[in-house]
Design a protein around this motif. Structure first.
Motif, PDB file in Angstrom:
ATOM      1  N   THR A  63       0.835  -1.206   0.000  1.00 56.09           N
ATOM      2  CA  THR A  63       0.000   0.000   0.000  1.00 56.09           C
ATOM      3  C   THR A  63       0.864   1.247   0.000  1.00 56.09           C
ATOM      4  O   THR A  63       1.981   1.212   0.520  1.00 56.09           O
ATOM      5  CB  THR A  63      -0.938   0.022   1.233  1.00 56.09           C
ATOM      6  OG1 THR A  63      -1.714   1.216   1.212  1.00 56.09           O
ATOM      7  CG2 THR A  63      -0.172  -0.046   2.555  1.00 56.09           C
ATOM      8  N   SER A  64       0.334   2.326  -0.562  1.00 52.38           N
ATOM      9  CA  SER A  64       1.045   3.604  -0.483  1.00 52.38           C
ATOM     10  C   SER A  64       0.448   4.455   0.637  1.00 52.38           C
ATOM     11  O   SER A  64       0.805   5.607   0.795  1.00 52.38           O
ATOM     12  CB  SER A  64       0.912   4.338  -1.822  1.00 52.38           C
ATOM     13  OG  SER A  64      -0.454   4.490  -2.153  1.00 52.38           O
ATOM     14  N   LYS A  65      -0.487   3.866   1.421  1.00 49.33           N
ATOM     15  CA  LYS A  65      -1.291   4.714   2.307  1.00 49.33           C
ATOM     16  C   LYS A  65      -0.885   4.704   3.771  1.00 49.33           C
ATOM     17  O   LYS A  65      -1.303   5.558   4.526  1.00 49.33           O
ATOM     18  CB  LYS A  65      -2.762   4.342   2.148  1.00 49.33           C
ATOM     19  CG  LYS A  65      -3.217   4.586   0.713  1.00 49.33           C
ATOM     20  CD  LYS A  65      -4.583   4.097   0.388  1.00 49.33           C
ATOM     21  CE  LYS A  65      -4.767   4.071  -1.128  1.00 49.33           C
ATOM     22  NZ  LYS A  65      -6.024   3.462  -1.523  1.00 49.33           N
ATOM     23  N   GLY A  76      -3.936  -2.604   1.944  1.00 47.65           N
ATOM     24  CA  GLY A  76      -3.142  -3.119   0.823  1.00 47.65           C
ATOM     25  C   GLY A  76      -3.579  -4.503   0.384  1.00 47.65           C
ATOM     26  O   GLY A  76      -2.772  -5.316  -0.064  1.00 47.65           O
TER      27      GLY A  76
END
Ligand code: ADP
Ligand code: MG
Length: 424
Positions: A77-79, A96
């Motif tokens: 995930t980029s979060k 993710g």
């Protein structure tokens, strides 16, 4: 039987089962990704109730070509980065898991282009394995196409309803996101036909009018309340405006659409004495709660929440509705818009065509995406749904919309209809 470690393929299926139980769950995850990517336009297309095709096209930030494969890894995930981030979630996704789960139960193709790339990157997966990579010309944003959902899982197929019912669930889901994100323009095309479209004007009342109809939206009562950092805002119906199902009671916590029993009970309490049994109000409430008081990591589908001070929030909801019912003034009467010439604006119809004016209803077209077109066309302003209420001097059609009165120059409208007819 001896204890054995399950194979990665079995683990992936088990995990996917928790997140992706039906077509609407795929749409939910893809729409949430689009919103997290900052999209202003999200187009959803489904076929076969979502089993044959689900395609979500957004104009968000895109995924760099070099990260396309990684995006499909479980827990990629980029979060969020740290455990601490889990208690300060400001995005809809964070686990993710969605793309990996979808790819475990369907064939997936993603074409995505961030602004920094001149062309889109393409990746194709079958049964979770990458089978194709490439490039494709497209606008900035992401298109995810999901085909043959659950084709390898006959058991899951058995638990699904008819294509029509699954489509209904997708439509309901998208309308909830349209209510929560009025600044985003959503459209759904099901089996080749436009099903729903929001304007993306940022006006919540207008979004309510798109979802529930103009006259219903106009009858709603505004409810609001503040308790320290907790803010509640929204609408609820007067007791004479009810529905046979609870599907019209919506809660958005920090803009996440949630189904929460405690909040539903608070609504029930407020209406208990004034609406008949088996009837439910129309409610759309936004709650803003400090992220630190909220645990969204309760369920893989993230539809359930745990929040600190639940009793206080429940009381806030109940009392806000109670107050709105006691005051009983429809929202549009409370905040009248100026009707003087200075308050009027002339709206030019956008280049794409509005359908011909029908007897008493004038609804504007939803752009139908070309299957091969991955770009999101730029569109002009659109009128809200209008109800024709009369005609003046053979010159103007008088309409009622959510923001007030509209005068349509009937000769120009007629020219426009003819022009579009010739153009076809
Ligand atoms: P999550 O949303 O929980 O991070 P997903 O599996 O849904 O997990 O997506 C993985 C990653 O892929 C996201 O963190 C994001 O960086 C990227 N991504 C997925 N969909 C999109 C999209 N529509 N636009 C931009 N980035 C996306
Ligand atoms: Mg996601």
């Amino acid at each position: 039987m001896p204890i054995r470690q399950l194979s990665p393929a079995v683990v992936a299926q088990i995990a996917a089962g928790e997140v992706i139980e039906r077509p609407a769950a795929v749409v939910k995850e893809l729409v949430e990704n689009a919103i997290d990517a900052g999209a202003r336009t999200v187009k959803i297309e489904i076929r076969g109730g979502g089993l044959d095709l689900i395609r979500v096209v957004d104009d968000g930030c895109g995924i760099p070509a070099a990260e396309l494969e990684l995006a499909f890894n479980r827990h990629a995930t980029s979060k969020l980065v740290t455990v601490g981030d889990l208690f300060d979630v400001h995005t809809l996704g964070f686990r993710g898991e969605a793309l990996a789960s979808v790819a475990a139960v369907a064939d997936v193709t993603v074409v995505s282009r961030p602004e920094s790339q001149s062309a889109g990157g393409l990746i194709e997966l079958r049964a979770g394995e990458v089978v194709g990579r490439g490039h494709r010309g497209c606008g900035v944003g992401t298109t995810v196409s999901v085909r043959n959902l659950f084709a390898g899982l006959p058991v899951r197929l058995k638990f699904l309803r008819s294509a029509k019912s699954e489509t209904g669930q997708v439509a309901h889901l998208v309308t909830q996101y349209a209510l929560s994100y009025p600044e985003v323009r959503f459209s759904i095309i099901a089996e080749g036909r436009p099903l729903f479209g929001s304007l993306g004007s940022g006006d919540r009342l207008e979004a309510l009018a798109r979802v529930y109809g103009t006259s219903t939206a106009r009858a709603l009562l505004s409810a609001s309340s503040v308790d320290g950092p907790i803010v509640l805002n929204g609408w609820c119906s007067p007791p004479e405006l009810t529905r046979a199902s609870r599907a019209y009671v919506s809660f958005f916590v920090n803009r996440r659409w949630v189904r929460d029993r405690a909040l539903a009970m608070a609504v029930d309490e407020a209406y208990r004495a004034i609406i008949p049994r088996g009837r439910y109000p129309i409610v759309a409430l936004d709650l803003t709660i400090p992220a630190a008081d909220l645990d969204v990591n309760v369920h893989p589908a993230k539809a359930e929440l745990r929040f600190a001070g639940e009793a206080k929030i429940r009381e806030l909801v109940r009392s806000a509705i109670q107050r709105a019912l006691d005051d009983r003034q429809p929202v549009n009467l409370r905040a009248p818009r100026p009707m003087s010439p200075s308050g009027a604006t002339q709206v030019r119809l956008p280049a794409p065509v509005a359908p011909p004016i029908q007897a008493r209803r004038l609804s504007l077209a939803i752009a139908e995406p070309e299957p091969a077109d991955y770009s999101v066309p730029v569109r002009g302003p659109q009128l809200p749904e209008l109800r024709v209420i009369g005609q003046m001097g053979d010159t103007f059609i008088i309409c009622e919309g959510i923001a007030g009165l509209y005068l349509v120059d009937q000769h120009r409208a007629h020219e426009r209809v003819l022009h579009d007819r010739f153009a076809q």
